[in-house]
Design an enzyme around this catalytic site. Structure first.
Site, PDB file in Angstrom:
ATOM      1  N   GLU A   1       9.025 -26.362   5.241  1.00  0.00           N
ATOM      2  CA  GLU A   1      10.020 -26.410   4.167  1.00  0.00           C
ATOM      3  C   GLU A   1       9.836 -27.707   3.402  1.00  0.00           C
ATOM      4  OE1 GLU A   1      14.198 -26.961   5.119  1.00  0.00           O
ATOM      5  OE2 GLU A   1      13.728 -27.276   7.225  1.00  0.00           O
TER       6      GLU A   1
ATOM      7  N   ASP B   1      22.189 -33.656   4.840  1.00  0.00           N
ATOM      8  CA  ASP B   1      21.140 -34.485   5.419  1.00  0.00           C
ATOM      9  C   ASP B   1      21.666 -35.826   5.896  1.00  0.00           C
ATOM     10  OD1 ASP B   1      18.827 -32.763   5.001  1.00  0.00           O
ATOM     11  OD2 ASP B   1      19.242 -33.040   2.877  1.00  0.00           O
TER      12      ASP B   1
END
Length: 254
Positions: A48, A59
């Site tokens: 990815e 994140d």
């Protein structure tokens, strides 16, 4: 060939597949090329590629910093699309784009999907677009045969999981724990129950990510998940030891 079929065929002779994550433009596109080469040559099954965004809310600090540094260096969406096409043409594994919806919305959904289709991208992971608000996103995914990869979380109800399964394609991304990426996950009894529920709730392969860091983590997932996702750990390696550290690390995971 559709993403799900590719992954199922790759798993026929493997106990578990490996998916890795890079932030495009970090530390540079040239470094990205070398990192991907080492990943593929050492057995990674899917990659990815994150198109950097200023507020990557799923994140943790490692990937957040990589996003910020990439943007500060001038990385553009156009560069990411061109790089994705280059990688998909170079290596015989599926490549995905991971990003946040604002990137796709600003570029234009129809145009973005068309460019990704032409580039050979097999799926999108966009964690901030729930299917109820992503109707046009899902229509473009169906039109271009790019898999919309949806996410199960420890807070997801069985009913929610079943609903997401009816929409998702490619595989289901199962978040190993609450919170953001990067912190090591623990695989206790509660996790085992959660993973069993994930498996029961989908017809698709399941990938487990968030905090998967070493061979022991991969071993713990083998036989229970189809794909283990390594993200922040490879970025840490590059930060500390450079791109050449990635190959030996990946080779030692299985």
């Amino acid at each position: 060939m559709q993403l799900e079929q590719i992954l199922r065929e790759r798993k026929e002779d493997k106990d578990i597949l490996l998916m890795t994550h890079i932030v495009l433009g970090y530390p540079s596109f040239e470094a990205n090329r070398e990192i991907i080469r080492q990943m593929v040559e050492n057995g990674v099954d899917c990659i990815e590629m994150q198109i950097p965004f200023s507020e990557p809310m799923a994140d943790g600090p490692v990937i957040l910093k990589a996003n910020q540094d990439s943007l500060a260096a001038g990385t553009t969406v156009e560069q990411c699309l061109e790089f994705g096409a280059e990688m998909a043409a170079t290596y015989d594994i599926p490549f995905l784009f991971m990003t946040y919806y604002n990137i796709i919305f600003k570029y234009g959904e129809e145009q973005f999907f068309a460019r990704a289709k032409a580039a050979g991208i097999k799926g999108f992971i966009v964690p901030d677009v729930p299917p109820e608000m992503g109707t046009t996103f899902l229509k473009e995914a169906e039109k271009t045969d790019i898999a919309p990869i949806l996410i199960y979380a420890p807070t997801s109800t069985p009913e929610r999981m079943t609903h997401l399964d009816s929409i998702a394609q490619g595989f289901i991304y199962c978040v190993a724990r609450r919170g953001v990426t990067g912190k090591k996950s623990e695989f206790g009894e509660g996790f085992n129950d959660y993973l069993a529920l994930c498996r029961k709730s989908t017809r698709l392969p399941i990938a487990v990510g968030f905090g998967i860091q070493d061979k022991d983590d991969i071993k713990a997932l083998t036989g229970r998940a189809d794909i283990a996702v390594i993200g922040s750990q490879t970025i840490r390696l590059v930060d500390e030891h450079g791109p050449d550290a990635v190959g030996p690390f990946i080779a030692g995971l299985r």
